[in-house]
Design a protein around this motif. Structure first.
Motif, PDB file in Angstrom:
ATOM      1  N   ASN A 146       0.826  -1.216   0.000  1.00  0.00           N
ATOM      2  CA  ASN A 146       0.000   0.000   0.000  1.00  0.00           C
ATOM      3  C   ASN A 146       0.858   1.264   0.000  1.00  0.00           C
ATOM      4  O   ASN A 146       0.522   2.255  -0.645  1.00  0.00           O
ATOM      5  CB  ASN A 146      -0.949   0.020   1.203  1.00  0.00           C
ATOM      6  N   GLU A 147       1.982   1.230   0.734  1.00  0.00           N
ATOM      7  CA  GLU A 147       2.870   2.399   0.754  1.00  0.00           C
ATOM      8  C   GLU A 147       3.488   2.631  -0.628  1.00  0.00           C
ATOM      9  O   GLU A 147       3.616   3.773  -1.075  1.00  0.00           O
ATOM     10  CB  GLU A 147       3.983   2.206   1.796  1.00  0.00           C
ATOM     11  N   ILE A 148       3.872   1.546  -1.317  1.00  0.00           N
ATOM     12  CA  ILE A 148       4.430   1.668  -2.665  1.00  0.00           C
ATOM     13  C   ILE A 148       3.390   2.298  -3.595  1.00  0.00           C
ATOM     14  O   ILE A 148       3.683   3.216  -4.356  1.00  0.00           O
ATOM     15  CB  ILE A 148       4.875   0.298  -3.214  1.00  0.00           C
ATOM     16  N   LEU A 149       2.158   1.792  -3.524  1.00  0.00           N
ATOM     17  CA  LEU A 149       1.103   2.336  -4.385  1.00  0.00           C
ATOM     18  C   LEU A 149       0.824   3.802  -4.064  1.00  0.00           C
ATOM     19  O   LEU A 149       0.589   4.610  -4.972  1.00  0.00           O
ATOM     20  CB  LEU A 149      -0.170   1.495  -4.258  1.00  0.00           C
ATOM     21  N   ALA A 150       0.881   4.170  -2.775  1.00  0.00           N
ATOM     22  CA  ALA A 150       0.662   5.571  -2.392  1.00  0.00           C
ATOM     23  C   ALA A 150       1.773   6.454  -2.967  1.00  0.00           C
ATOM     24  O   ALA A 150       1.507   7.549  -3.482  1.00  0.00           O
ATOM     25  CB  ALA A 150       0.598   5.705  -0.879  1.00  0.00           C
ATOM     26  N   ARG A 151       3.020   5.965  -2.929  1.00  0.00           N
ATOM     27  CA  ARG A 151       4.142   6.732  -3.488  1.00  0.00           C
ATOM     28  C   ARG A 151       3.995   6.880  -5.007  1.00  0.00           C
ATOM     29  O   ARG A 151       4.289   7.916  -5.573  1.00  0.00           O
ATOM     30  CB  ARG A 151       5.478   6.061  -3.162  1.00  0.00           C
ATOM     31  N   LEU A 152       3.547   5.809  -5.644  1.00  0.00           N
ATOM     32  CA  LEU A 152       3.286   5.892  -7.093  1.00  0.00           C
ATOM     33  C   LEU A 152       2.236   6.970  -7.372  1.00  0.00           C
ATOM     34  O   LEU A 152       2.414   7.814  -8.255  1.00  0.00           O
ATOM     35  CB  LEU A 152       2.799   4.549  -7.636  1.00  0.00           C
ATOM     36  N   ALA A 153       1.164   6.925  -6.615  1.00  0.00           N
ATOM     37  CA  ALA A 153       0.064   7.880  -6.840  1.00  0.00           C
ATOM     38  C   ALA A 153       0.515   9.309  -6.590  1.00  0.00           C
ATOM     39  O   ALA A 153       0.094  10.228  -7.295  1.00  0.00           O
ATOM     40  CB  ALA A 153      -1.113   7.530  -5.936  1.00  0.00           C
ATOM     41  N   GLU A 154       1.392   9.530  -5.620  1.00  0.00           N
ATOM     42  CA  GLU A 154       1.881  10.880  -5.329  1.00  0.00           C
ATOM     43  C   GLU A 154       2.701  11.440  -6.488  1.00  0.00           C
ATOM     44  O   GLU A 154       2.807  12.648  -6.649  1.00  0.00           O
ATOM     45  CB  GLU A 154       2.738  10.872  -4.062  1.00  0.00           C
ATOM     46  N   ARG A 155       3.272  10.563  -7.300  1.00  0.00           N
ATOM     47  CA  ARG A 155       4.135  11.004  -8.394  1.00  0.00           C
ATOM     48  C   ARG A 155       3.429  11.053  -9.750  1.00  0.00           C
ATOM     49  O   ARG A 155       4.057  11.316 -10.766  1.00  0.00           O
ATOM     50  CB  ARG A 155       5.351  10.093  -8.463  1.00  0.00           C
ATOM     51  N   THR A 172       1.601  12.277 -12.917  1.00  0.00           N
ATOM     52  CA  THR A 172       1.470  13.545 -13.637  1.00  0.00           C
ATOM     53  C   THR A 172       0.539  13.330 -14.820  1.00  0.00           C
ATOM     54  O   THR A 172       0.422  12.223 -15.352  1.00  0.00           O
ATOM     55  CB  THR A 172       2.843  14.055 -14.154  1.00  0.00           C
ATOM     56  N   VAL A 173      -0.131  14.389 -15.186  1.00  0.00           N
ATOM     57  CA  VAL A 173      -1.033  14.349 -16.335  1.00  0.00           C
ATOM     58  C   VAL A 173      -0.591  15.460 -17.277  1.00  0.00           C
ATOM     59  O   VAL A 173      -0.509  16.625 -16.878  1.00  0.00           O
ATOM     60  CB  VAL A 173      -2.506  14.561 -15.896  1.00  0.00           C
ATOM     61  N   ASP A 174      -0.305  15.098 -18.534  1.00  0.00           N
ATOM     62  CA  ASP A 174       0.136  16.138 -19.480  1.00  0.00           C
ATOM     63  C   ASP A 174      -1.070  16.819 -20.127  1.00  0.00           C
ATOM     64  O   ASP A 174      -2.222  16.493 -19.830  1.00  0.00           O
ATOM     65  CB  ASP A 174       1.115  15.565 -20.522  1.00  0.00           C
ATOM     66  N   ASP A 175      -0.799  17.777 -21.004  1.00  0.00           N
ATOM     67  CA  ASP A 175      -1.865  18.564 -21.647  1.00  0.00           C
ATOM     68  C   ASP A 175      -2.816  17.708 -22.472  1.00  0.00           C
ATOM     69  O   ASP A 175      -3.982  18.066 -22.640  1.00  0.00           O
ATOM     70  CB  ASP A 175      -1.257  19.650 -22.545  1.00  0.00           C
ATOM     71  N   ASP A 176      -2.332  16.587 -22.983  1.00  0.00           N
ATOM     72  CA  ASP A 176      -3.181  15.698 -23.781  1.00  0.00           C
ATOM     73  C   ASP A 176      -3.969  14.713 -22.919  1.00  0.00           C
ATOM     74  O   ASP A 176      -4.750  13.919 -23.433  1.00  0.00           O
ATOM     75  CB  ASP A 176      -2.329  14.914 -24.791  1.00  0.00           C
ATOM     76  N   GLY A 177      -3.738  14.727 -21.586  1.00  0.00           N
ATOM     77  CA  GLY A 177      -4.445  13.819 -20.698  1.00  0.00           C
ATOM     78  C   GLY A 177      -3.727  12.521 -20.441  1.00  0.00           C
ATOM     79  O   GLY A 177      -4.272  11.633 -19.789  1.00  0.00           O
ATOM     80  N   ALA A 178      -2.493  12.390 -20.955  1.00  0.00           N
ATOM     81  CA  ALA A 178      -1.731  11.169 -20.721  1.00  0.00           C
ATOM     82  C   ALA A 178      -1.235  11.151 -19.275  1.00  0.00           C
ATOM     83  O   ALA A 178      -0.700  12.132 -18.772  1.00  0.00           O
ATOM     84  CB  ALA A 178      -0.548  11.097 -21.680  1.00  0.00           C
ATOM     85  N   VAL A 179      -1.432  10.016 -18.610  1.00  0.00           N
ATOM     86  CA  VAL A 179      -1.032   9.847 -17.219  1.00  0.00           C
ATOM     87  C   VAL A 179       0.277   9.074 -17.194  1.00  0.00           C
ATOM     88  O   VAL A 179       0.426   8.070 -17.880  1.00  0.00           O
ATOM     89  CB  VAL A 179      -2.119   9.069 -16.438  1.00  0.00           C
ATOM     90  N   SER A 180       1.236   9.543 -16.388  1.00  0.00           N
ATOM     91  CA  SER A 180       2.519   8.842 -16.286  1.00  0.00           C
ATOM     92  C   SER A 180       3.100   9.027 -14.890  1.00  0.00           C
ATOM     93  O   SER A 180       2.680   9.904 -14.138  1.00  0.00           O
ATOM     94  CB  SER A 180       3.504   9.363 -17.341  1.00  0.00           C
ATOM     95  N   VAL A 181       4.067   8.161 -14.581  1.00  0.00           N
ATOM     96  CA  VAL A 181       4.799   8.247 -13.321  1.00  0.00           C
ATOM     97  C   VAL A 181       6.260   8.188 -13.687  1.00  0.00           C
ATOM     98  O   VAL A 181       6.711   7.244 -14.332  1.00  0.00           O
ATOM     99  CB  VAL A 181       4.445   7.085 -12.372  1.00  0.00           C
TER     100      VAL A 181
END
Length: 179
Positions: free
Chosen positions: A144-153, A155-164
């Motif tokens: 759960n901590e790993i997933l929380a760290r992933l979620a904190e990082r 980003t969503v670009d102008d086209d709506g692409a989600v990345s970490v």
């Protein structure tokens, strides 16, 4: 509350006027105590007689203190600023009020932040779950901590692409450990 009320009401009153207030409070205390002993039914909207009796007793005590202060000081009029005891109580009450307001503001902020939090439960495929568990084990963290760290990082670009962006999971030092 009785102290604050009497302090406001006594401002600028003469010794005689303060004594009249004491006499009125004596009568009200006696009346409310008699009401407590009375078996007569009380109306649906009648105040709680015990609360009223307690309030008048507190008011009487404070009016008596103000009267004693006027006699002891020899002042012709009551001035709350010259009443050291009353002034100390007023400062103490204002301090408690300020603390309560600060605590309420902090609580309100916590509630606002809690509304902004996202609590989610989701299922990962077996291979993704194994990768998360392995990364968590290597970092000494829970999945759960790993997933929380992933979620904190995320980003969503102008086209709506989600990345970490790539990162190395690990425990961050606690505030007490940083000192």
């Amino acid at each position: 509350m009785a102290r604050d009320q009497v302090r406001r009401q006594a401002a600028g009153r003469t010794t005689h006027q303060v004594q009249q207030a004491v006499d009125t409070a004596v009568v009200r205390v006696r009346e409310t105590r008699e009401e407590l002993r009375s078996p007569a039914p009380r109306g649906e909207f009648a105040p709680d007689p015990q609360e009223l009796a307690d309030r008048w007793a507190a008011l009487l005590t404070e009016w008596q203190r103000v009267a004693a202060h006027l006699i002891a000081s020899g002042a012709g009029l009551y001035d709350g600023n010259q009443d050291e005891t009353g002034s100390a109580w007023a400062r103490e009450r204002e301090k408690r009020r300020a603390t309560a307001l600060r605590n309420h503001a902090a609580w309100t902020e916590q509630q606002r932040q809690a509304r902004d939090e996202l609590h989610a439960e989701f299922w990962l495929s077996a291979p993704a779950g194994r990768r998360i568990r392995a990364a968590a084990a290597r970092a000494g963290m829970s999945p759960n901590e790993i997933l929380a760290r992933l979620a904190e990082r995320v980003t969503v670009d102008d086209d709506g692409a989600v990345s970490v962006a790539p990162f190395t999971p690990g425990r961050t030092p606690m505030a007490s450990e940083e000192r």
